[in-house]
Write an enzyme that holds these catalytic residues in place. Structure first.
Site, PDB file in Angstrom:
ATOM      1  N   HIS A  18      -7.869  -5.536   0.165  1.00 12.46           N
ATOM      2  CA  HIS A  18      -6.656  -4.701   0.202  1.00 12.46           C
ATOM      3  C   HIS A  18      -5.493  -5.336   0.957  1.00 12.46           C
ATOM      4  CE1 HIS A  18      -4.197  -1.134   0.190  1.00 12.46           C
ATOM      5  NE2 HIS A  18      -4.191  -1.063   1.502  1.00 12.46           N
ATOM      6  N   ASP A  65      -9.779  -4.891  -4.467  1.00 13.76           N
ATOM      7  CA  ASP A  65      -9.157  -3.917  -3.564  1.00 13.76           C
ATOM      8  C   ASP A  65      -9.932  -2.600  -3.650  1.00 13.76           C
ATOM      9  OD1 ASP A  65      -7.542  -2.119  -2.188  1.00 13.76           O
ATOM     10  OD2 ASP A  65      -5.694  -3.078  -2.838  1.00 13.76           O
ATOM     11  N   SER A 121       0.833  -1.203   0.000  1.00 12.68           N
ATOM     12  CA  SER A 121       0.000   0.000   0.000  1.00 12.68           C
ATOM     13  C   SER A 121       0.871   1.258   0.000  1.00 12.68           C
ATOM     14  CB  SER A 121      -0.952  -0.022   1.196  1.00 12.68           C
ATOM     15  OG  SER A 121      -1.942   0.958   1.077  1.00 12.68           O
TER      16      SER A 121
END
Length: 295
Positions: free
Chosen positions: A270, A231, A144
Site C-alpha cells: 500500500h 495493495d 490513499s
C-alpha cells in the site's frame, strides 16, 4: 513339673484361632478402594466435571465475542462521530504536542477534520505555494485517503479555471463507500445482515464521500495513477476502475491519462511505491518532477 495335657490343647487351639483371625484381618479389603468408588465412578465424575467446566468457559467466551461483534456496528450507527474518527484518525497526535483542536495554530483553516475541511486546507496550501513559485509548474500528489482530497481540490481548481499542471494519484480508490466495503476491517462484517445500513450508509450520512469517480468528470489536467497489485488496504481493482473512468471522462479528453501498475512480486503493497527505482524515470518521462503538493 509337667504341663497338663488339657492346658496345652487349649493353648494351641487359642493360638490357631488368633492366626486365623489375623489372616482374616490381612485379607480385609480397604474401604477407600472398592467400597467408596465401586467401578471407578468418582474418577468418571471428575472427568465430566472438568469437561463441563471447560465447555462453560468456552460458551462464556463465545457469548462475549458475539456480544462485542454485535455491539460495534450498533455503536457506530448510533454514534456517527466514532466512524468519522476512524476515517480521519484525528485522535492520533503526530507529533504529540500539536493540538489538533486548534488547527489555526498550524496555519490551517478547518475547525475539525472533515472532507470539506481537508479540501479547504489543501486549497489554502496550494494558493500559498502558488504565490511563491509564480508561473512555475505545480503538481498535486495524493496518496490513499489523500487521493480523495486531491481530486476534490483539483475539481475546485478546474471549476475556477485554474487547474494545476498535473494530478498524481497513488493507491487511489473510486469512492469511500467502495473502499470501506473492500477494507480489511469490513471483511469481518461483510456477511452481517444489514452491513450496508450499519456501515456504508453511515459514511454517506456523515458527508464522507471522497468521490473521485465523480470528480474525474470535472477535472481538466493530466492525470497519473500509480497502484501496486498487492495493495491490501486499497484494492488494486479500485485504482484500475478509477483509471477506466478517467480515460472515458469528457473533461479529460485531450489530456494525458496514465496508469502505472506495480507487480505483486515487488512487494510494494500500500505505501512502498516510493521505493521503486523506476519511479524517478516514470515521473521524469511524464514531466512530473517539478514543485509538488503531497496530500
Amino acid at each position: 513339673m509337667r504341663k497338663r495335657k488339657g492346658s496345652a490343647d487349649h493353648d494351641s487351639s487359642f493360638t490357631g484361632t488368633l492366626l486365623e483371625g489375623s489372616s482374616d484381618l490381612k485379607q480385609c479389603p480397604k474401604k477407600t478402594d472398592a467400597a467408596s468408588d465401586p467401578g471407578g465412578s468418582g474418577t468418571a465424575m471428575g472427568r465430566r466435571y472438568r469437561r463441563g467446566g471447560l465447555m462453560w468457559r468456552l460458551r462464556k467466551i463465545l457469548i462475549w465475542v458475539l456480544g462485542i461483534y454485535i455491539t460495534i456496528p450498533v455503536i457506530i450507527k448510533v454514534c456517527p462521530s466514532i466512524q468519522a474518527k476512524l476515517v480521519f484518525l484525528n485522535f492520533v497526535r503526530v507529533p504529540y504536542f500539536i493540538d489538533l483542536k486548534r488547527p489555526q495554530d498550524q496555519g490551517m483553516l478547518s475547525g475539525s477534520p472533515s472532507e470539506k475541511g481537508m479540501t479547504s486546507d489543501a486549497l489554502f496550501l496550494y494558493q500559498w505555494i502558488k504565490q511563491r513559485i509564480g508561473q512555475k509548474p505545480l503538481y498535486i500528489w495524493g496518496h490513499s485517503l489523500g487521493t480523495g482530497v486531491a481530486t476534490n481540490l483539483v475539481r475546485r481548481l478546474c471549476d475556477r479555471g485554474t487547474p494545476p499542471d498535473s494530478l498524481i494519484l497513488e493507491s487511489p480508490f473510486t469512492n469511500i463507500r467502495e473502499e470501506a466495503k473492500s477494507h480489511p476491517f469490513s471483511m469481518v462484517y461483510r456477511y452481517l445482515p444489514g452491513f450496508d445500513w450499519f456501515f456504508l450508509d453511515s459514511i454517506t450520512a456523515n458527508d464522507i464521500r471522497f468521490a473521485s469517480d465523480e470528480n474525474v468528470n470535472h477535472i481538466s489536467c493530466p492525470v497519473l495513477i500509480l497502484h501496486a497489485e498487492d495493495d491490501a488496504v486499497v484494492p488494486f481493482q479500485l485504482g484500475k476502475k478509477l483509471y477506466d473512468l478517467a480515460a472515458q471522462s469528457k473533461s479529460l479528453n485531450g489530456h494525458k491519462v496514465q496508469f502505472i501498475p506495480f507487480p505483486s512480486s515487488l512487494g510494494y503493497r500500500h505505501k512502498f511505491i516510493y521505493k521503486s527505482p523506476q519511479l524517478p524515470n516514470i515521473l521524469r518521462s511524464s514531466k512530473y518532477l517539478r514543485a509538488t503538493i503531497y496530500i
